[in-house]
Design an enzyme around this catalytic site. Structure first.
Site, PDB file in Angstrom:
ATOM      1  N   SER A  87      21.496   7.235  17.799  1.00  0.00           N
ATOM      2  CA  SER A  87      22.728   6.875  17.072  1.00  0.00           C
ATOM      3  C   SER A  87      23.192   8.078  16.246  1.00  0.00           C
ATOM      4  CB  SER A  87      22.477   5.685  16.140  1.00  0.00           C
ATOM      5  OG  SER A  87      22.112   4.556  16.885  1.00  0.00           O
ATOM      6  N   ASN A 166      23.363   0.016  28.740  1.00  0.00           N
ATOM      7  CA  ASN A 166      22.188  -0.716  28.270  1.00  0.00           C
ATOM      8  C   ASN A 166      22.192  -2.188  28.645  1.00  0.00           C
ATOM      9  OD1 ASN A 166      24.351  -0.001  26.386  1.00  0.00           O
ATOM     10  ND2 ASN A 166      23.431  -1.483  25.006  1.00  0.00           N
ATOM     11  N   GLN A 194      19.610   5.287  27.932  1.00  0.00           N
ATOM     12  CA  GLN A 194      18.963   4.328  28.845  1.00  0.00           C
ATOM     13  C   GLN A 194      18.523   4.984  30.141  1.00  0.00           C
ATOM     14  OE1 GLN A 194      17.952   1.349  28.301  1.00  0.00           O
ATOM     15  NE2 GLN A 194      18.936   1.012  26.318  1.00  0.00           N
ATOM     16  N   SER A 214      16.807   9.116  23.254  1.00  0.00           N
ATOM     17  CA  SER A 214      15.992   8.444  22.243  1.00  0.00           C
ATOM     18  C   SER A 214      14.599   8.173  22.810  1.00  0.00           C
ATOM     19  CB  SER A 214      16.667   7.127  21.860  1.00  0.00           C
ATOM     20  OG  SER A 214      15.968   6.521  20.819  1.00  0.00           O
ATOM     21  N   ALA A 215      13.554   8.525  22.037  1.00  0.00           N
ATOM     22  CA  ALA A 215      12.183   8.441  22.564  1.00  0.00           C
ATOM     23  C   ALA A 215      11.722   7.008  22.806  1.00  0.00           C
ATOM     24  CB  ALA A 215      11.222   9.116  21.582  1.00  0.00           C
ATOM     25  N   CYS A 341      21.157  -4.744  19.242  1.00  0.00           N
ATOM     26  CA  CYS A 341      21.832  -4.572  17.960  1.00  0.00           C
ATOM     27  C   CYS A 341      22.772  -5.729  17.669  1.00  0.00           C
ATOM     28  CB  CYS A 341      22.638  -3.285  17.948  1.00  0.00           C
ATOM     29  SG  CYS A 341      21.758  -1.923  18.630  1.00  0.00           S
TER      30      CYS A 341
END
Ligand code: PLP
Length: 516
Positions: A87, A166, A194, A214-215, A341
């Protein structure tokens, strides 16, 4: 006696089974990642920006991890910046470029199915004068290139298009998108969160300027992201401060998370190899669902190259997702409705709307996302549980329509009203009279205070969270549970007369039981 014992064992197995089908929300941290992170936390506490031995070791680990991430996305390590999350990566690019170009150039063209970290940042930038246009997508969420081409003009400084979605798993033709942007001199940002670990990534071959990662979507830790910035593409930092990350992202690096991200990236080849198995398990699940409910609708593309191997968005007409998800949760199965989210706020997902689903169809849709540990047994189990539910063979939670909740029920001595709304909603709206407020996040700490001899009427703002909790209470042996369909929001609308007259009266706040 023996048969009874076997039944008991079956019951235990059935209710202890856990199937995690929400890998697009997040993934479990893999053992190699955890081990390496433990080691870093124990031994490598030096600050990579300092100069003595222990700090130099930390700096070396940092640069090795950068190399791992760069290798995974086919970039040069000098083009990789570590951030706090994807983000942040998305925010940084959108805000940086708007500051750089506006008002000389004014426009960003994006798609209507981006992650909220893009959508909400674009909405914010519009308040600052930036003009944002969204190109059309078809019923599978594929960007309509002709429409994109029309919208990208000389005023456009950025085209922003995620690689894979996603919620539905749709994969975009990024090469074609980049080509259109380049023809008009626009830069390209792609959200690859993703996609990493599920399909091959090659930022150089696609010729994009920025890409976010993103990990925690690939069995790495949460709270660590990366941003690819192509050599020479403009970028100003979002966070100012120290000289970390080449002066592009201030803040002492979260070394254990970064190293964890690096290890996760080292396993990418193995993850990509497992993609075929995952895809075939997904296909088996689709076939089973089609047998169980022939009119189910697959919202994800069914052509392999157009969809992430693990992702399935499916609509079961006539079956509200809140009830189904509550039931699945009751049987140990984790799936989601929209993106993680937005779960809980009961607003139909913007992605499903954009691909043409009605609000009702969106409320009948669930997302299933498999992982590399998913087995054929898991698929069979989930299909079985869904079949039982749809064929009415599972114990249902009773539902009461908001319009039917009247004074008789509200003031019935044998009804215990349980308010599981989050605190923000309680601040905004008064609750049902005679309600007992609990903290929904730690519902397990209130069980001793809930009556087993009364009807428990559970309600939340929209009816989604309460159904999950209703099923949880069923699993804990509470027999008479009723859920308020549509929640307080619907009741306020349907019975505004009762709301005006009684809301907020005689509210009891329960204290969590500390002994549990
Ligand atoms: N982009 C997409 C497509 C995502 O799915 C997510 C996470 O759900 C993000 C961005 C945000 O990632 P992070 O949790 O690292 O901020």
């Amino acid at each position: 006696m023996e048969i009874q014992y076997l039944e008991f064992l079956k019951h235990l197995v059935r209710f202890n089974r856990q199937v995690y089908f929400d890998h697009n929300a997040t993934t479990p941290v893999s053992n190699p990642v955890r081990k390496k992170m433990d080691q870093v936390l124990k031994k490598h506490y030096g600050n990579p920006s300092s100069f003595y031995g222990i700090a130099r070791q930390a700096a070396e680990l940092l640069e090795n991890a950068r190399q791992n991430v760069a290798d995974a996305i086919h970039a040069d390590p000098s083009e990789v910046i570590f951030t706090g999350c994807a983000s942040e990566s998305n925010n940084a690019v959108l805000k940086s470029l708007s500051a750089h170009f506006y008002p000389k150039k004014r426009k960003i063209v994006s798609t209507p199915i981006e992650h909220p970290s893009i959508m909400n940042t674009l909405t914010y930038l519009e308040t600052q004068g930036v003009s944002v246009e969204y190109c059309s997508v078809d019923e599978k969420g594929r960007v309509m290139l002709a429409d994109l081409e029309k919208r990208v003009d000389e005023q456009t400084f950025l085209v922003c298009c995620m690689l894979a979605n996603n919620e539905t798993g749709v994969i975009q033709d990024l090469m074609a998108v980049t080509k259109i942007a380049r023809q008009r001199g626009a830069l390209v940002l792609t959200d690859c969160v993703q996609a990493l670990g599920k399909i091959p990534i090659d930022v150089h071959a696609w010729d994009v300027d920025y890409a976010s990662f993103s990990a925690h979507k690939l069995y790495g830790p949460k709270g660590i992201g990366a941003l690819y910035v192509k050599q020479g593409s403009p970028f100003t930092p979002l966070l100012h401060g120290g000289r970390q990350e080449g002066g592009l992202r201030a803040g002492t690096e979260s070394l254990h998370n970064i190293v964890g991200f690096g290890v996760a990236c080292q396993k990418i080849d193995q993850l990509l190899l497992a993609a075929g198995k995952i895809r075939s398990l997904k296909q088996q699940l689709i076939e089973q669902f089609r047998r169980i409910k022939p009119n189910c609708v697959i919202n994800s593309p069914e052509i392999d190259s157009e969809c992430l191997p693990n992702t399935l968005s499916i609509t079961f007409p006539g079956v509200e997702n809140s009830g189904l998800m509550g039931m699945l949760d009751y049987r140990g199965i984790a799936v989601s409705a929209g993106s993680a989210c937005s779960t809980g706020d009961d607003i139909p997902s913007h992605v499903l709307r954009a691909i043409g689903l009605s609000d009702q169809a969106a409320r009948e849709t669930i997302r299933i996302s498999l992982g590399h540990d998913t087995s054929a047994r898991d698929i069979h189990y989930v299909a079985q549980v869904v079949r039982d539910y749809l064929e009415g063979r599972t114990s249902f939670v009773n539902m009461i329509a908001a319009g039917q909740l009247n004074e008789t029920i509200l003031f019935d001595e044998n009804t215990f009203i349980l308010d599981v709304r989050p605190p923000v909603d309680r601040k905004k709206f008064k609750g049902l009279p005679n309600a007992h407020e609990v903290n929904p996040i730690s519902i397990e700490n209130y069980l001793k205070q809930l009556p087993r001899n009364k009807q428990i009427l559970v309600y939340c703002p929209g009816g989604g969270l309460s159904i999950m909790i209703s099923y949880y209470l069923k699993a804990k042996g509470f027999k008479r549970i009723t859920n308020l369909r549509g929640g307080l929001d619907e009741w306020r609308k349907r019975r505004s007369d009762l709301y005006e007259k009684y809301a907020g009266q005689n509210i009891i706040v329960l204290e969590p039981d500390k002994s549990d």
